[in-house]
Motif scaffolding. Structure first.
Motif, PDB file in Angstrom:
ATOM      1  N   ASP A   1       0.814  -1.216   0.000  1.00  0.00           N
ATOM      2  CA  ASP A   1       0.000   0.000   0.000  1.00  0.00           C
ATOM      3  C   ASP A   1       0.849   1.267   0.000  1.00  0.00           C
ATOM      4  OD1 ASP A   1      -2.402  -1.340  -0.093  1.00  0.00           O
ATOM      5  OD2 ASP A   1      -2.739  -1.284   2.075  1.00  0.00           O
ATOM      6  N   SER A   2       2.041   1.197   0.550  1.00  0.00           N
ATOM      7  CA  SER A   2       2.892   2.382   0.623  1.00  0.00           C
ATOM      8  C   SER A   2       3.808   2.550  -0.589  1.00  0.00           C
ATOM      9  CB  SER A   2       3.747   2.346   1.895  1.00  0.00           C
ATOM     10  OG  SER A   2       4.628   1.239   1.888  1.00  0.00           O
ATOM     11  N   HIS A   3       3.951   1.493  -1.404  1.00  0.00           N
ATOM     12  CA  HIS A   3       4.856   1.568  -2.551  1.00  0.00           C
ATOM     13  C   HIS A   3       4.160   1.480  -3.904  1.00  0.00           C
ATOM     14  CE1 HIS A   3       7.807   0.836   0.608  1.00  0.00           C
ATOM     15  NE2 HIS A   3       8.759   1.157  -0.244  1.00  0.00           N
TER      16      HIS A   3
ATOM     17  N   TYR B   1      -2.567   5.265   2.530  1.00  0.00           N
ATOM     18  CA  TYR B   1      -1.430   5.017   3.411  1.00  0.00           C
ATOM     19  C   TYR B   1      -0.908   6.348   3.941  1.00  0.00           C
ATOM     20  CZ  TYR B   1       2.634   2.754   5.409  1.00  0.00           C
ATOM     21  OH  TYR B   1       3.580   2.274   6.298  1.00  0.00           O
ATOM     22  N   SER B   2      -1.479   6.768   5.018  1.00  0.00           N
ATOM     23  CA  SER B   2      -1.114   8.039   5.636  1.00  0.00           C
ATOM     24  C   SER B   2      -1.373   7.920   7.128  1.00  0.00           C
ATOM     25  CB  SER B   2      -1.925   9.192   5.041  1.00  0.00           C
ATOM     26  OG  SER B   2      -3.312   8.980   5.225  1.00  0.00           O
TER      27      SER B   2
ATOM     28  N   TYR C   1      -3.641   5.168   9.000  1.00  0.00           N
ATOM     29  CA  TYR C   1      -3.793   4.076   8.029  1.00  0.00           C
ATOM     30  C   TYR C   1      -4.647   2.948   8.594  1.00  0.00           C
ATOM     31  CZ  TYR C   1      -2.099   0.041   5.224  1.00  0.00           C
ATOM     32  OH  TYR C   1      -1.986  -1.085   4.437  1.00  0.00           O
TER      33      TYR C   1
END
Length: 300
Positions: free
Chosen positions: A160-162, A169-170, A173
């Motif tokens: 989710d972060s890449h 994704y913050s 999350y």
């Protein structure tokens, strides 16, 4: 040899739109969907390394690898659904062949998208052992049953972060916020993980499930029904397939899923559940067919 399928035609409930659509569960993968594509319509495969933990050992930080299929024309401007695709007991992240451009999974995904059968999605094939790999550390059966921790704490957050998924994704999350855009499926031991971990532990993270010849230690239908007794998360789809001559998994796979609609009202045949059985053994003819069918049932 005459083939037998318990369910041939099913109705797939399009939960998000409130519409209904008829999908045919195939008995074979048509040749045009296994032809390799280059150029137009060809997706890409990447090898990633991501931080994880030795959940079967001392919990120390480790690095693991996985393969990722990205659809043709992948763009950060678009959000993509994600399928986690698991291997069997003797395999690893490469068992589905997603470590090479001739991958059958890649060919099926490329062609399903090219011919307009699906809105293509990301496919991830990790190593399903939640432990330090190599030597004796990577051989313990227990590590397969601990993989839910890696999914929750390491792999899904990394994806989710890449990559451009539906997850936000913050700060704050929430893994459950994008569950309708995640699926998990697998062959044999990976089918067990789909049932025991995907449905049994991580139903808050996944909405679609596919078990292909689920292994003998899979939760039985009655166990799954009990686990889901107070479940508030909708099951969007659960697809199962097994060969009738599969002496390894037919008994366990059918015990795990065949009677689920009768035991748990969260599974309804013709809406969000399919049990498919046909002549075949414990092999990739069944598993690639399972992948082909599931890829068209997920995310609808």
């Amino acid at each position: 040899m005459k083939k037998r399928i318990l369910m041939g035609i099913i109705a797939t409930s399009l939960i998000m739109s409130g519409c209904a659509e008829i999908n045919e569960v195939s008995e074979m993968v048509p040749p045009k969907y296994t032809a390799l594509r280059t150029g137009e319509g060809s997706g890409t495969i990447e090898r990633i390394s991501y931080p994880s933990h030795d959940y079967a050992g001392d919990g120390s930080e480790i690095t693991k690898e996985a393969n990722i299929y990205l659809p043709a024309g992948y763009s950060e401007d678009k959000q993509y659904n994600v399928l986690i695709l698991m291997h069997g007991i003797g395999g690893n992240e490469d068992e589905w062949g997603m470590n090479k451009s001739t991958s059958r999974v890649k060919a099926i995904m490329d062609n399903l998208s090219y011919y307009g059968d699906i809105d293509s999605f990301i496919v991830v094939t990790p190593n399903g052992r939640a432990c330090k790999l190599g030597g004796e550390e990577g051989s313990g059966i227990e590590s397969f049953y601990l993989f839910g921790q890696e999914l929750r704490n390491d792999l899904i957050p990394y994806i989710d972060s890449h990559y451009s998924t539906y997850a936000d994704y913050s700060e704050g999350y929430d893994l459950s916020a994008a569950r309708e855009h995640r699926a998990i499926a697998g062959l044999s031991m990976g089918g067990m993980q789909t049932i025991n971990i995907g449905i049994g532990e991580c139903v808050d993270m996944f909405g679609y499930f596919g078990a292909f010849s689920a292994a003998p230690t899979s939760n039985t239908a009655s166990q799954t029904a009990s686990i889901l007794k107070d479940n508030q998360y909708p099951i969007y789809y659960f697809y199962n397939i097994c060969g009738l001559q599969d002496n390894i998994a037919y008994q366990s796979s059918s015990a795990a899923a065949k009677t689920l609609p009768a035991l748990c009202d969260q599974f309804v045949e013709g809406e969000n559940f399919t049990w498919q059985e046909l002549d075949g053994g414990h092999d990739f003819r069944i598993w690639y067919l399972g992948f082909y069918n599931f890829a068209q049932l997920a995310f609808k």
